[in-house]
Design a protein around this motif. Structure first.
Motif, PDB file in Angstrom:
ATOM      1  N   ASN A  46       0.863  -1.172   0.000  1.00 49.91           N
ATOM      2  CA  ASN A  46       0.000   0.000   0.000  1.00 49.91           C
ATOM      3  C   ASN A  46       0.901   1.224   0.000  1.00 49.91           C
ATOM      4  N   LEU A 130      -6.504  -0.374   3.623  1.00 50.43           N
ATOM      5  CA  LEU A 130      -5.072  -0.592   3.838  1.00 50.43           C
ATOM      6  C   LEU A 130      -4.359   0.668   4.316  1.00 50.43           C
ATOM      7  N   ARG A 133      -5.077   0.917   7.837  1.00 50.33           N
ATOM      8  CA  ARG A 133      -4.297  -0.043   8.612  1.00 50.33           C
ATOM      9  C   ARG A 133      -2.849   0.409   8.776  1.00 50.33           C
ATOM     10  N   SER A 134      -2.284   1.004   7.719  1.00 51.91           N
ATOM     11  CA  SER A 134      -0.866   1.345   7.792  1.00 51.91           C
ATOM     12  C   SER A 134      -0.627   2.652   8.542  1.00 51.91           C
ATOM     13  N   GLU A 485       8.216  -2.564   9.697  1.00 54.42           N
ATOM     14  CA  GLU A 485       7.328  -1.833   8.818  1.00 54.42           C
ATOM     15  C   GLU A 485       7.889  -0.476   8.477  1.00 54.42           C
TER      16      GLU A 485
END
Ligand code: SF4
Lengths: 490, 358
Positions: A46, A130, A133-134, A485
């Motif tokens: 993403n 997404l 989420r990120s 991440e």
């Protein structure tokens, strides 16, 4: 796929343009929606590449990430998007109204307005999920701090993505699905996923058939978030694979690539606005406003970000809510729209007939208290797939129940004897017009809007570990490690 | 068995298009289509054929996606596969002290024979845990030997072999794109099948190759790898069926008139006439799986199949849109087995008209 919708597709092919499969609009269209057309970098989970965003059709703002693999640029994009989205959300928070709860013993307040986000297609919804989420777990301090607006954006995007899964919710809508709910094209749903092609069927240019127009439209850039590989290779790659990309040049090609999708979403809104809203659309939007108001409150109270995954109990409760919403939404659409109800008539779950006998004053006094139980006879020529004892409803009188007493075959079809209860006032004499009279045409169905009580689920804290134990609610706020991440390309 | 000569005649004076795991996996996409089976068996270059007859389709791959995939694989395999070994220790229980690592060299045509021989040699030994990088396997596809290059083969301690497939799509919170996962599973199944055949040839028990393959993907939004074990038994069964079918296609090819040729040097009209001789089974899903789809879609215009399987089923499986509309209008003459569907269509048309004129 219902036979009626399938038939509409066949008819659409033959007549060269899309045909309606709804007579009313089944979703709420906001006066001032926020439209978002996102584009993502190919191959990445993403990595936003660009987004057109705004509430003004004539003035979309283009946000561009010149180096999508660069962490700082990604979060700068998130912060820029947050600014637009949060400003829009703020504009919906204002006036409140009181709603009676607990049978009028209490009131609560909800916002008069709620936000509505539009994306081109289901891929856009996934992008929102997404990106939510990120960003929602990002920390505002530590090794890789981000502005506070970024995790807040993440929570809101997650809120929107979750509500998009709730059947009947109009908080986050996508143009492909919204149009597909109202029109059938003469092509497959695989091809309908291309927004330009879908619109081409609905409004083919003069002198062109739907097929011809759709073929032309397929040559237009896709509405994202996936890019066209040829565009990546021929246009983007040369511009981006240099240490210092020419942002102005990049912005220009992206704007050109994305503007058609921006226009198509607004065109979809025009088409949907032109349809009259179904009677129950406003009620569902009230529910959306409740959900929005509750989430604003939850955040104000310092609520944690949504967990990565629901625990067992939360997941079961959510599934139950989704199923209930799906059932309720299907029934409401049928009650609002004779063309949707026609699906149920075809399968025998609904039929129309004419009232041939009526005993509106019939009182049943066999019980402790006498009760008003009028009976009517309905003659129908349509297939009736119900059993004696079944309870039917008529969309014209949704509060009234009709119990099937007997079914008698006749040369012309079936005579259905019904006993009515409810929706006739509180006295032993029915209020005028509340009992169908002889000669009235009536639609009766096994579908019911009646409230189905929710199942009870155990408190998560009481759940044994074999069922997932207490759900993970605390966010994992540990700063990203170098291999973790967002470290890629940092 | 059809000789290579017949296939070559069909294909014309160009070398056969080489299969790889991806194209073999794609064979399972539309198993009912004879046209595709014939073209693939003969090794016809479908993208160029489609182009030649004026129905090009774009199956391009983004450079960005390729770069990301290569970068991810290189990272995993750096320093003698250090990162990958650590990951596999946890997922398939590869035990550290035993692990050997063999890189059979880079991907180049002149190393094919050597790599294949070395792969056989390593597998013939089949003892001790090891990772074999750049192995080379072969599989017989419609009488044609196809070279396959799995990402890796992992040999587990007890001699069980696992295929390791490296993909660059992300697994976010334990979830990944379903279509991509199933695509990876079919490809891995191709390798499992090839590996099993090789072991059988070497006189080993073919079940030494596990049907559990290891899929290695980036986790969440990082490049940190995560591994999941996939059971590919179902994919194996489909694949075996399709390969058997492809082998029997030779009979079909032999029966084709000599005029049927897909030599790309022929004029488009002749190529189209040749295609007409081989039955297709178009479905909208072809658009993302077969390079000939734009042509087949055009050719099938007016059939209910072009509207998609669910629509076709809801229309009672009736073949053409014209027939559907005739039955709906009550003007068609349904065959006995169509009578029920025709009656339903008639009612549907009446209900639709009624609701729309209200
Ligand atoms: S596109 Fe044509 S040749 Fe290819 S699988 Fe579909 S029907 Fe067969």
């Amino acid at each position: 796929m219902s036979t009626l919708t399938a038939l509409a597709r066949a008819q659409a092919f033959a007549c060269g343009r899309a045909l309606p499969i709804a007579t009313v609009r089944h979703l709420h269209v906001h006066d001032r929606p926020l439209v978002l057309v996102p584009l993502a970098m190919a191959g990445e989970a993403n990595a936003p590449l660009a987004a057109l965003v705004g509430t003004d059709r004539a003035a979309p703002e283009l946000l561009v990430v010149a180096q999508p693999r660069n962490r700082d640029q990604r979060f700068a994009f998130a912060a820029a998007l947050a600014e637009r989205v949060l400003a829009y959300l703020d504009s919906c928070i204002g006036e409140t109204e009181a709603v009676a709860v607990d049978r009028g013993r209490d009131v609560r307040h909800r916002y008069v307005d709620a936000p509505q986000l539009w994306v081109p297609n289901t891929g856009g919804v996934e992008f929102v999920r997404l990106l939510g989420r990120s960003t929602r777990f990002r920390s505002v301090d530590g090794e890789y701090p981000v502005p506070p607006s970024v995790p807040l954006l993440g929570r809101w995007l997650t809120f929107f993505a979750n509500s998009a899964e709730m059947p009947g919710s109009s908080l986050l809508l996508n143009a492909v699905q919204a149009l597909g709910l109202h029109w059938a094209t003469g092509q497959s749903s695989v091809e309908d996923a291309h927004l330009a092609a879908l619109l081409a069927w609905i409004e083919p240019p003069a002198g062109r058939t739907g097929v011809e127009a759709a073929r032309d439209a397929e040559l237009q850039p896709p509405a994202g978030p996936a890019t066209d590989p040829d565009f990546d290779n021929a246009v983007l790659a040369p511009l981006m694979s240099v240490p210092e990309p020419d942002v102005a040049a990049l912005t220009a090609v992206l704007r050109e690539q994305m503007t058609p999708a921006w226009e198509q979403v607004w065109r979809s809104l025009d088409l949907l606005r032109a349809l009259p809203a179904g009677d129950r659309v406003a009620g569902r939007w009230d529910g959306d406003r409740d959900t929005f108001s509750a989430y604003v409150q939850y955040l104000a109270d310092g609520g944690a970000p949504q967990p990565r995954r629901d625990g067992a109990v939360a997941a079961a409760a959510r599934l139950h809510r989704l199923e209930n919403a799906a059932g309720r939404y299907a029934v409401q659409r049928a009650f609002d729209d004779p063309l949707v109800m026609a699906d149920y008539r075809l399968t025998g779950q609904a039929f129309t007939g004419r009232v041939t006998l009526a005993d509106p004053d019939r009182v049943d006094d066999t019980g402790k208290r006498p009760v008003l139980r009028p009976r009517i006879m309905v003659a129908t020529a349509e297939p009736v797939r119900v059993e004696p004892g079944a309870t039917l409803t008529s969309p014209a009188r949704p509060a009234q129940k009709a119990r099937v007493v007997s079914l008698t075959p006749t040369p012309a079809g079936t005579d259905v004897l019904l006993e009515l209860s409810g929706g006739m006032g509180r006295k032993l004499v029915a209020e005028p017009g509340s009992v169908p009279g002889v000669g009235e045409d009536l639609l009766l169905t096994t579908l019911s809007e009646a409230y189905r009580p929710g199942a009870t689920f155990p408190d998560p804290a009481d759940t044994p570990w074999t069922h997932g134990g207490p759900p993970e609610t605390a966010p994992d706020l540990s700063p990203s490690d170098p291999g973790g991440e967002d470290a890629a390309g940092a | 068995m059809t000789g290579g000569a017949e296939l070559a005649r069909l294909r014309g004076a160009v070398p056969a298009k080489r299969h790889n795991a991806r194209t073999i996996a794609a064979l399972t996409g539309n198993p009912g289509c004879t046209r595709r089976a014939v073209l693939d068996a003969a090794g016809v270059d479908k993208p160029r054929l489609a182009q030649r007859i004026g129905f090009p389709s774009s199956f391009g791959q983004s450079r960005f996606a390729l770069a990301r995939g290569n970068g991810f694989e290189a990272m995993l395999k750096a320093d003698g596969c250090a990162l990958l070994l650590a990951l596999l220790r946890d997922t398939v229980g590869l035990e550290a002290p035993d692990v050997g690592y063999d890189d059979l060299g880079s991907d180049a045509d002149d190393t094919l024979a050597a790599r294949q021989a070395r792969t056989r040699e390593l597998l013939a030994g089949a003892a001790g845990a090891a990772l074999i990088d750049h192995p080379l396997l072969t599989l017989d596809v419609a009488g044609q030997q196809v070279f396959l290059e799995p990402d890796l083969i992992a040999l587990q301690v007890r001699g069980r072999l696992h295929v390791v497939e490296i993909k660059s799509f992300a697994v976010v919170d334990g979830q990944a794109d379903g279509a991509k996962v199933s695509g990876a599973a079919v490809q891995a199944a191709v390798y499992v099948l090839a590996l099993r055949r090789l072991l059988a040839e070497l006189g080993h028990d073919e079940t030494l190759v596990s049907h559990d393959v290891v899929l290695v993907c980036p986790e969440n939004f990082s490049l940190r790898p995560t591994a999941v074990v996939l059971d590919v038994r179902k994919q194996l069964a489909t694949l075996r069926r399709q390969l058997t079918r492809l082998a029997s296609v030779s009979g079909l090819i032999a029966a084709l008139p000599p005029s049927v040729r897909f030599d790309l040097a022929l004029p488009p009209a002749e190529l189209i006439a040749a295609l007409d001789q081989v039955a297709a089974r178009y479905a909208p899903e072809c658009l993302s799986t077969c390079e000939l789809s734009v042509f087949c879609r055009h050719e099938s215009a007016g059939t209910t199949a072009t509207l998609g399987r669910p629509v076709r089923d809801a229309l009672g499986g009736i073949e053409t849109i014209d027939e559907v509309l005739a039955f709906a209008a009550g003007t068609g003459e349904p065959a006995a087995e169509q009578a029920e569907a025709a009656a339903l269509l008639r009612t549907a048309a009446r209900l639709r008209a009624e609701a729309l004129t209200r």
